[in-house]
Design an enzyme around this catalytic site. Structure first.
Site, PDB file in Angstrom:
ATOM      1  CB  CYS A  32      28.636   5.335 -32.969  1.00  0.00           C
ATOM      2  SG  CYS A  32      27.171   5.655 -32.004  1.00  0.00           S
TER       3      CYS A  32
ATOM      4  CG  ASP B 295      22.964   8.549 -25.180  1.00  0.00           C
ATOM      5  OD1 ASP B 295      23.015   7.322 -25.372  1.00  0.00           O
ATOM      6  OD2 ASP B 295      22.871   9.363 -26.101  1.00  0.00           O
ATOM      7  CG  ASN B 296      26.991   7.573 -24.675  1.00  0.00           C
ATOM      8  OD1 ASN B 296      26.809   6.952 -25.728  1.00  0.00           O
ATOM      9  ND2 ASN B 296      27.143   8.880 -24.648  1.00  0.00           N
TER      10      ASN B 296
END
Ligand code: MTE
Length: 864
Positions: free
Chosen positions: A121, A255-256
């Site tokens: 992750c 996100d990310n």
């Protein structure tokens, strides 16, 4: 031609029609993931649901190169879909020559490939970032990583063979799962270059370590993008759309991301257009490494200075980059010692070939020698004598491009890709011999050390200092909107949204629509509904951690009009409503008559405190004289009350930090209400329970705040229950298993059911405690025992005098079969459990499952 499924299944040598099943963890019962089998040994990071879990580092290391499916990191943004092989399909659309929808059996007809891939992750090691300054993500330790052999078809084969190939203008391959997160199916994209190139091995996988994908990992099919952050590997894959743009799914841009450290808040990122800037999207992993052993909290005796000590851990190069160097420094980087990189992959390959037919020789050596999709292990022996006077051991790793882990932590708003040196502190102690204690940067819930306690990580110890220093610069709470963009609501408007279908609340002058989160809330829907329509800032802070606050941001819909308007008095419920509420578990149930109010705190005076054992107390609170008897006795059976106290009862400031927890009253009288509560005292460096230690310090005559009732299991009387809003009628056998202070809801239930006059259910209680002193209500239970109530007491420590006639040792299958339902057979039985988590998960549920089957456990067993 229709595929011959049987042949295909034989070819693939397993039953792909079913996701692997196994035991259901007690924590998942009553959540939307109650169908998903999970190993109780994983470390859950964000409460019960959705599951975000990592593998404890010792377990990760014990398993070597291949991480077992059951222990593999899980990152879910919503409930796990109950997909089925037979009706699952993937739609391929957009810039392909032949848009098509394919079934799972179609996929099996394409050439299959198996490859080992490390999934990590992007938030791995984020807790270190959060210790410096809160990011907008929840805290991962260093175990958010795992390696498995995935089997499937190459994405490029699927596009070329089944969807007729790409149109020339195609640039991005967007993928989406059929999970139902608060923002819809999770989706993201990768470039056409990555997806179609034989260099990148992007896989559409249906097996993990030789088994069908487990539910948590995407059953029946997911994408695996080797070398990338796990966030690009879409699970429960149901849509592939080829486009000229990156995915328009909310998870792609929101996100990310790794922003420059000047981006301090989500608001700022929105205002300054950082989110949509593709330059800050993370695709490939960066080089990273972790020290595993000596594990956090281990003690090494300095009895023989000629001995060596082994340090080991793992590292990953990121992208398709080989890890070329792992180094240790004992002097903050002045000198370095080279660790051995251990070739665990050949061990993994051997295992995979023996157990699930992995055939490395199927691929040319030129392929095998250019694939670094997995982690490596490293190890080094250091003479113990070299550690004398050393304060810190640090690890840094390099990849083949000579990229190296940086010395200092680089904070960023999402706290992703943290790869600074991994620092382990050393402490010299005399206990009784001279020894070294190893302290890692951070710990996670449930971590215990070799010393049997929960030594905090060194960053956690520094946290008070660090957060104080950083608080001035701490980013405001995450929001994807700027303050100006937010719609403004009046308090009156917010107050209208108080139902299960429409539940708003106010936190810190912002308005949130929490309706989509009701089902998933770890504390149950009713505890959010208690706060619906109100400003719950203080209570939210009293019960939740920073990560819960971060989660709130997904539900932000507006801001509160600052000049608050007086709200009209609440409309009294109609007679119809009154009848309804007595049968309803809605938090407003009982409001009409009960003294307690789900929305208002009531102060009660502590009248009596009894020490039932060294740690168990009975607290008796007085009901004010002017409250009528009925108001108290109408408290619904099985529900809890929130208790609220200052975290430090000596804090005399105007706004002390509060703490609040829910407890089941053990006895409700006309004039008093009692709670039996175990006090968790601090032990060594393990902090005590915040609420229980404060409560224990309250003196007679002082007041405590109460609010409620709240809960998901309510006994309505005469064999009728309302459980998670579903009515269960005509129950004629109630089986209960309680451990320790878990007796309190059972005790309430027993007392209420013994009063029944129309339908009188039979009850049995198996009550496990450590010693006879710890059996709460021992005498009372003995007195109540009758034809309708059987009580079986099980002690782990029995009196020496041989007088004990109850069960001894652990709770066994024999106990269960003999005592849970000791009455003649019946079809309308329910079982209730309440006790410490390990007892429920490791003992009760597996036994119940074995004795009564999956179906009974899923539908008739409930945990208070
Ligand atoms: N795919 C879907 N459909 N839903 C998700 O929540 N989480 C992503 C990715 N794919 C996610 C998803 C993230 S952030 C990670 S890190 C990986 O799945 C984790 O994969 P794992 O749970 O199999 O380890």
């Amino acid at each position: 031609m229709a595929p011959n499924v049987e042949l295909l299944q034989q070819k693939h040598n397993l039953d792909l029609h079913h996701a692997p099943t196994g035991l259901i963890d007690a924590k998942d019962i009553g959540t939307p993931d109650a169908h998903v089998s999970r190993d109780p040994n994983i470390t859950r990071l964000t409460g019960k649901h959705p599951l975000n879990a990592e593998t404890p580092i010792p377990l990760l290391m014990d398993h070597g190169f291949i991480t077992p499916n059951s222990l593999h990191i899980v990152r879910n943004h919503g409930p796990v879909p109950q997909n089925q092989w037979d009706n699952h399909s993937i739609t391929i659309s957009g810039l392909v020559n032949k848009p098509v929808t394919i079934t799972m059996d179609d996929i099996l007809q394409l050439p299959s490939h198996t490859l080992p891939v490390t999934i990590c992750c992007a938030g791995n090691r984020r807790k270190e970032q959060n210790m410096i300054k809160p990011s907008i993500g929840f805290s991962w330790g260093p175990g958010g990583v795992g390696t498995a052999y995935y089997t499937g078809v190459f994405l490029r084969d699927l596009i070329n063979e089944v969807a007729g190939g790409l149109k020339p203008e195609a640039l991005h391959i967007c993928m989406e799962g059929n999970d139902n997160t608060a923002k819809g199916g999770y989706g993201t994209s990768i470039t056409v270059n990555r997806a179609m190139s034989p260099e990148f091995d992007v896989l559409i996988a249906y097996k993990m370590n030789g088994e069908p994908l487990p539910y948590d990992h995407g059953y029946p099919v997911r994408c695996i993008v080797p070398g990338c952050i796990g966030g690009r590997s879409v699970k429960w894959l149901s849509k592939i759309e080829v486009s000229t743009q990156v995915s328009q799914n909310p998870f792609q841009n929101a996100d990310n991301k790794v922003f420059p450290p000047t981006v301090l808040s989500a608001d700022q990122a929105t205002e300054e257009n950082w989110w949509t800037n593709p330059d800050y999207s993370v695709y490939d992993l960066n080089v990273n490494g972790v020290v595993a052993a000596p594990y956090h909290g281990s003690k090494v005796a300095l009895d023989d200075l000629n001995k060596n000590i082994t340090l080991n851990g793992f590292a990953y190069g990121g992208s398709n980059r080989k890890v070329t160097r792992c180094e240790i420094t004992l002097d903050d980087g002045k000198t370095w010692k080279l660790a051995d990189i251990i070739d665990k992959k050949s061990e993994g390959d051997r295992y995979a070939s023996e157990h699930y037919g992995y055939d490395k020789s199927k691929y040319p050596e030129s392929y095998n020698q250019t694939r670094y999709w997995t982690w490596v292990h490293w190890s080094i022996e250091i003479p113990i004598a070299d550690l004398l006077g050393v304060q810190e051991i640090c690890l840094r790793c390099w990849n083949e491009t000579n990229s190296v882990m940086p010395k200092d932590l680089n904070w960023s708003l999402m706290g992703m890709l943290n790869n600074c040196w991994y620092r382990v502190k050393l402490h010299l102690i005399r206990d009784p011999t001279l020894s070294l204690i190893f302290q890692h940067p951070t710990t996670l819930p449930g971590d215990t050390t070799q010393l049997g306690n929960t030594l905090p990580g060194w960053m956690e110890e520094n946290q008070a200092e660090a957060t104080a220093a950083a608080s001035a610069a701490a980013p405001p709470k995450k929001t994807l909107f700027s303050a100006d963009e937010l719609k403004t609501f009046t308090l009156q408007e917010v107050e209208k949204h108080i139902s299960e279908d429409d539940c708003w609340l106010i936190y810190d002058n912002l308005v949130y629509d929490c309706t989509p989160f009701l089902e998933a809330h770890p504390g149950g829907a009713s505890s959010i509904l208690l706060a619906a329509g109100t400003d719950c800032t203080e209570e939210f802070d009293a019960i939740h951690s920073q990560k819960a606050k971060d989660m709130l941001t997904d539900y932000l819909i507006g801001k509160l009009e600052v000049k608050r308007q007086a709200s009209p008095p609440p409309t009294p419920p109609s007679e119809m409503d009154q009848v309804e509420t007595t049968k309803s578990i809605d938090p407003s149930s009982g409001v009409v008559k009960s003294y307690f109010d789900p929305r208002k705190w009531k102060k009660l005076v502590l009248q009596k405190k009894e020490h039932m054992s060294a740690t168990i107390r009975r607290f008796t609170f007085a009901i004010p004289q002017d409250v009528s008897q009925d108001c108290i006795l109408s408290l619904p059976t099985g529900l809890h009350l929130f208790i609220k106290l200052p975290e430090d009862i000596n804090d005399t400031s105007a706004k002390p930090k509060m703490v609040m927890r829910a407890y089941t009253p053990s006895k409700v009288n006309t004039r008093t209400i009692e709670f039996v509560i175990k006090v968790y005292f601090p032990f060594n460096s393990v902090p005590g329970g915040k609420l229980t230690t404060s409560l224990d310090q309250i003196r007679l005559g002082e007041t405590v705040d109460f609010k409620g009732p709240v809960g998901e299991i309510q006994y309505l009387g005469d064999g009728e229950f309302n459980i998670h809003n579903k009515l269960y009628h005509d129950i004629d056998q109630i089986g209960m298993v309680a451990g320790g202070t878990g007796i309190t809801p059972m005790w309430q239930l027993i007392q209420a059911a013994l009063q029944d006059s129309v339908k009188r259910p039979f009850m049995s209680l198996i009550y496990c405690a450590r010693s006879i002193d710890e059996i709460i209500f021992y005498k009372e239970l003995k007195q109540l025992e009758c034809d309708r109530l059987r009580v079986r007491l099980v002690l782990s420590e029995v009196p020496d005098d041989g007088s004990w006639t109850g069960g001894t040792g652990r709770f066994t299958m024999e106990e269960l079969q003999q005592y849970l339902f000791p009455f003649s057979d019946s079809t309308s039985r329910l079982a209730f459990l309440c006790g410490p988590d390990p007892m429920l998960t490791h003992c009760c549920l597996p036994l119940l499952k074995e004795a009564y089957g999956d179906n009974f456990c899923a539908n008739s067993v409930f945990t208070f």
